[in-house]
Scaffold this motif. Structure first.
Motif, PDB file in Angstrom:
ATOM      1  N   LEU A 141      74.765  74.377  77.762  1.00 51.94           N
ATOM      2  CA  LEU A 141      75.063  73.717  76.487  1.00 51.94           C
ATOM      3  C   LEU A 141      73.788  73.646  75.665  1.00 51.94           C
ATOM      4  O   LEU A 141      72.756  73.182  76.149  1.00 51.94           O
ATOM      5  CB  LEU A 141      75.603  72.298  76.718  1.00 51.94           C
ATOM      6  N   ASP A 142      73.864  74.090  74.418  1.00 54.85           N
ATOM      7  CA  ASP A 142      72.732  74.046  73.479  1.00 54.85           C
ATOM      8  C   ASP A 142      73.096  73.056  72.373  1.00 54.85           C
ATOM      9  O   ASP A 142      73.991  73.323  71.566  1.00 54.85           O
ATOM     10  CB  ASP A 142      72.486  75.451  72.926  1.00 54.85           C
ATOM     11  N   ILE A 143      72.402  71.927  72.347  1.00 52.94           N
ATOM     12  CA  ILE A 143      72.696  70.867  71.371  1.00 52.94           C
ATOM     13  C   ILE A 143      71.811  71.047  70.145  1.00 52.94           C
ATOM     14  O   ILE A 143      70.588  71.044  70.246  1.00 52.94           O
ATOM     15  CB  ILE A 143      72.465  69.476  71.989  1.00 52.94           C
ATOM     16  N   GLY A 144      72.441  71.189  68.973  1.00 52.91           N
ATOM     17  CA  GLY A 144      71.706  71.477  67.740  1.00 52.91           C
ATOM     18  C   GLY A 144      71.292  72.933  67.722  1.00 52.91           C
ATOM     19  O   GLY A 144      70.121  73.260  67.498  1.00 52.91           O
ATOM     20  N   THR A 145      72.240  73.814  67.884  1.00 53.17           N
ATOM     21  CA  THR A 145      71.948  75.220  68.197  1.00 53.17           C
ATOM     22  C   THR A 145      71.260  75.987  67.074  1.00 53.17           C
ATOM     23  O   THR A 145      70.502  76.912  67.328  1.00 53.17           O
ATOM     24  CB  THR A 145      73.242  75.941  68.639  1.00 53.17           C
ATOM     25  N   GLY A 146      71.504  75.628  65.804  1.00 52.73           N
ATOM     26  CA  GLY A 146      70.833  76.341  64.699  1.00 52.73           C
ATOM     27  C   GLY A 146      71.147  77.821  64.719  1.00 52.73           C
ATOM     28  O   GLY A 146      72.303  78.238  64.631  1.00 52.73           O
ATOM     29  N   THR A 147      70.127  78.653  64.852  1.00 55.24           N
ATOM     30  CA  THR A 147      70.322  80.103  64.923  1.00 55.24           C
ATOM     31  C   THR A 147      70.979  80.550  66.217  1.00 55.24           C
ATOM     32  O   THR A 147      71.381  81.710  66.343  1.00 55.24           O
ATOM     33  CB  THR A 147      68.972  80.845  64.836  1.00 55.24           C
ATOM     34  N   GLY A 148      71.043  79.640  67.196  1.00 52.84           N
ATOM     35  CA  GLY A 148      71.537  80.007  68.522  1.00 52.84           C
ATOM     36  C   GLY A 148      70.468  80.616  69.405  1.00 52.84           C
ATOM     37  O   GLY A 148      70.760  81.104  70.490  1.00 52.84           O
ATOM     38  N   CYS A 149      69.200  80.560  68.973  1.00 55.69           N
ATOM     39  CA  CYS A 149      68.156  81.312  69.671  1.00 55.69           C
ATOM     40  C   CYS A 149      67.957  80.852  71.114  1.00 55.69           C
ATOM     41  O   CYS A 149      67.679  81.687  71.993  1.00 55.69           O
ATOM     42  CB  CYS A 149      66.838  81.265  68.895  1.00 55.69           C
ATOM     43  N   LEU A 150      68.096  79.557  71.383  1.00 62.09           N
ATOM     44  CA  LEU A 150      67.899  79.092  72.757  1.00 62.09           C
ATOM     45  C   LEU A 150      69.027  79.575  73.663  1.00 62.09           C
ATOM     46  O   LEU A 150      68.786  80.176  74.723  1.00 62.09           O
ATOM     47  CB  LEU A 150      67.805  77.568  72.792  1.00 62.09           C
ATOM     48  N   LEU A 151      70.249  79.322  73.268  1.00 60.92           N
ATOM     49  CA  LEU A 151      71.394  79.730  74.078  1.00 60.92           C
ATOM     50  C   LEU A 151      71.446  81.241  74.237  1.00 60.92           C
ATOM     51  O   LEU A 151      71.604  81.760  75.354  1.00 60.92           O
ATOM     52  CB  LEU A 151      72.688  79.224  73.437  1.00 60.92           C
ATOM     53  N   ILE A 152      71.300  81.964  73.149  1.00 63.07           N
ATOM     54  CA  ILE A 152      71.446  83.423  73.198  1.00 63.07           C
ATOM     55  C   ILE A 152      70.335  84.068  74.011  1.00 63.07           C
ATOM     56  O   ILE A 152      70.573  85.024  74.765  1.00 63.07           O
ATOM     57  CB  ILE A 152      71.512  83.990  71.768  1.00 63.07           C
ATOM     58  N   SER A 153      69.115  83.547  73.901  1.00 65.17           N
ATOM     59  CA  SER A 153      68.020  84.084  74.708  1.00 65.17           C
ATOM     60  C   SER A 153      68.300  83.914  76.194  1.00 65.17           C
ATOM     61  O   SER A 153      68.037  84.822  77.001  1.00 65.17           O
ATOM     62  CB  SER A 153      66.700  83.403  74.337  1.00 65.17           C
ATOM     63  N   LEU A 154      68.839  82.761  76.581  1.00 62.37           N
ATOM     64  CA  LEU A 154      69.181  82.538  77.977  1.00 62.37           C
ATOM     65  C   LEU A 154      70.315  83.457  78.431  1.00 62.37           C
ATOM     66  O   LEU A 154      70.267  84.030  79.529  1.00 62.37           O
ATOM     67  CB  LEU A 154      69.567  81.077  78.199  1.00 62.37           C
ATOM     68  N   LEU A 155      71.324  83.618  77.582  1.00 58.75           N
ATOM     69  CA  LEU A 155      72.429  84.507  77.939  1.00 58.75           C
ATOM     70  C   LEU A 155      71.971  85.961  78.025  1.00 58.75           C
ATOM     71  O   LEU A 155      72.492  86.740  78.827  1.00 58.75           O
ATOM     72  CB  LEU A 155      73.561  84.378  76.915  1.00 58.75           C
ATOM     73  N   HIS A 156      71.000  86.317  77.202  1.00 59.09           N
ATOM     74  CA  HIS A 156      70.471  87.680  77.240  1.00 59.09           C
ATOM     75  C   HIS A 156      69.777  87.949  78.569  1.00 59.09           C
ATOM     76  O   HIS A 156      69.847  89.068  79.099  1.00 59.09           O
ATOM     77  CB  HIS A 156      69.495  87.879  76.077  1.00 59.09           C
ATOM     78  N   GLU A 157      69.109  86.931  79.113  1.00 55.74           N
ATOM     79  CA  GLU A 157      68.413  87.072  80.392  1.00 55.74           C
ATOM     80  C   GLU A 157      69.361  86.941  81.582  1.00 55.74           C
ATOM     81  O   GLU A 157      69.147  87.578  82.618  1.00 55.74           O
ATOM     82  CB  GLU A 157      67.302  86.020  80.500  1.00 55.74           C
ATOM     83  N   ARG A 158      70.357  86.099  81.432  1.00 57.06           N
ATOM     84  CA  ARG A 158      71.292  85.844  82.532  1.00 57.06           C
ATOM     85  C   ARG A 158      72.674  86.378  82.146  1.00 57.06           C
ATOM     86  O   ARG A 158      73.445  85.704  81.463  1.00 57.06           O
ATOM     87  CB  ARG A 158      71.353  84.344  82.841  1.00 57.06           C
ATOM     88  N   LYS A 159      72.951  87.588  82.587  1.00 56.83           N
ATOM     89  CA  LYS A 159      74.198  88.251  82.209  1.00 56.83           C
ATOM     90  C   LYS A 159      75.422  87.587  82.827  1.00 56.83           C
ATOM     91  O   LYS A 159      76.553  87.873  82.411  1.00 56.83           O
ATOM     92  CB  LYS A 159      74.151  89.726  82.620  1.00 56.83           C
ATOM     93  N   ASP A 160      75.213  86.731  83.843  1.00 52.27           N
ATOM     94  CA  ASP A 160      76.330  86.034  84.467  1.00 52.27           C
ATOM     95  C   ASP A 160      76.598  84.675  83.837  1.00 52.27           C
ATOM     96  O   ASP A 160      77.517  83.965  84.247  1.00 52.27           O
ATOM     97  CB  ASP A 160      76.070  85.847  85.966  1.00 52.27           C
TER      98      ASP A 160
END
Length: 284
Positions: free
Chosen positions: A119-138
């Motif tokens: 969960l990314d609270i205050g996601t804005g550009t989504g950079c935190l969540l998306i960076s993590l998803l980019h590293e963790r494909k699962d």
């Protein structure tokens, strides 16, 4: 007037330096490349290639905006973060390299977690969540924000960076209305005291949205709101990684501890500044 990539770069860098622009050479190179429609390799390979009138006109517009202290990332509409290109708009915070500390910390915490939910609270550009998803494909996750415009940007970034099938975005004030528990909660909340915002650099106060900066009278409104929500959002023994403002680590640790969380660590960024607080929900 006939002009070349290299000539425009050298002259623009000089004018930026004279104007006191930070990183004049880098800014000049990025703007010339954008105006000329070339990448860095092409710039090096063909420095003498001429710019057309339309390219020069575009570059002059870029120059005027930068001289008015508009950040290059906002002029170009894109910022690199964690090696990925994120769209930025007036509705979103401009991602800073310091926030990459949160990504490195979160990846370490998720090392042994299979198919984590984030969960990314205050996601804005989504950079935190998306960076993590980019590293963790699962991994899969949810980004929440109060701004519909920011959520639209985050969704576009997820699509352009190949994470749209694993990232959802929802409007919420902090995480109110979210009834799922997560393996990791991450956030870069607003933490600047209201009265301090007027003293910030022009590039920040004039171009970052106030919603992403203003932490209330003492700078801790967001931490209090997030701390109150974390116990019901985290799975037992799961973690939260939250960005800190300078000098806020002890106060935020107290807020989180009083909310029933176990504060495990404060992680410094590359400059040695305490940048991320790590808290865990104890198993009852």
């Amino acid at each position: 007037m006939i002009t070349t990539r290299d000539h425009e770069y050298r002259m623009l860098a000089w004018r930026f330096k004279q104007a006191g622009i930070e990183n004049p050479s880098l800014d000049a190179r990025l703007l010339v490349q954008a105006a000329a429609g070339c990448d860095e390799i092409e710039m090096i390979r063909e420095p003498g290639k001429r710019l057309g009138e339309a390219d020069v006109e575009k570059l002059r517009t870029f120059e005027a905006r930068r001289m008015a202290h508009e950040p290059v990332s906002r002029i170009l509409g894109s910022r690199e973060f964690w090696g990925l290109a994120f769209e930025v708009t007036p509705a979103t915070l401009d991602p800073r390299p310091d926030s990459e500390t949160l990504i490195a910390t979160a990846l370490d915490l998720l090392g042994k977690v299979t198919a984590p939910r984030i969960l990314d609270i205050g996601t804005g550009t989504g950079c935190l969540l998306i960076s993590l998803l980019h590293e963790r494909k699962d991994a899969g996750g949810l980004g929440v924000d109060i701004s519909e415009e920011a959520l639209a940007v985050a969704a576009r970034n997820a699509a352009s960076l190949g994470c749209a099938d694993r990232a959802a975005f929802r409007r919420a004030s902090w995480a109110q209305g979210i009834d799922e528990r997560f393996d990791l909660v991450i956030s870069n909340p607003p933490y600047i005291p209201t009265a301090v915002i007027a003293t910030l650099d022009e590039e920040v106060k004039a171009f970052d949205p106030s919603l992403a900066l203003d932490g209330g009278v003492d700078g801790y409104d967001a931490y209090r709101a997030i701390g109150a929500e974390l116990p019901r959002l985290l799975k037992p023994e799961s973690h939260a990684v939250v960005e800190l403002g300078i000098g806020q680590d002890a106060d935020v640790a107290k807020i989180f501890s009083e909310a029933g969380l176990e504060v495990l660590d404060v992680v410094a960024d590359l400059a040695g500044v305490p940048r991320a607080i790590v808290a865990r929900l104890p198993r009852r």
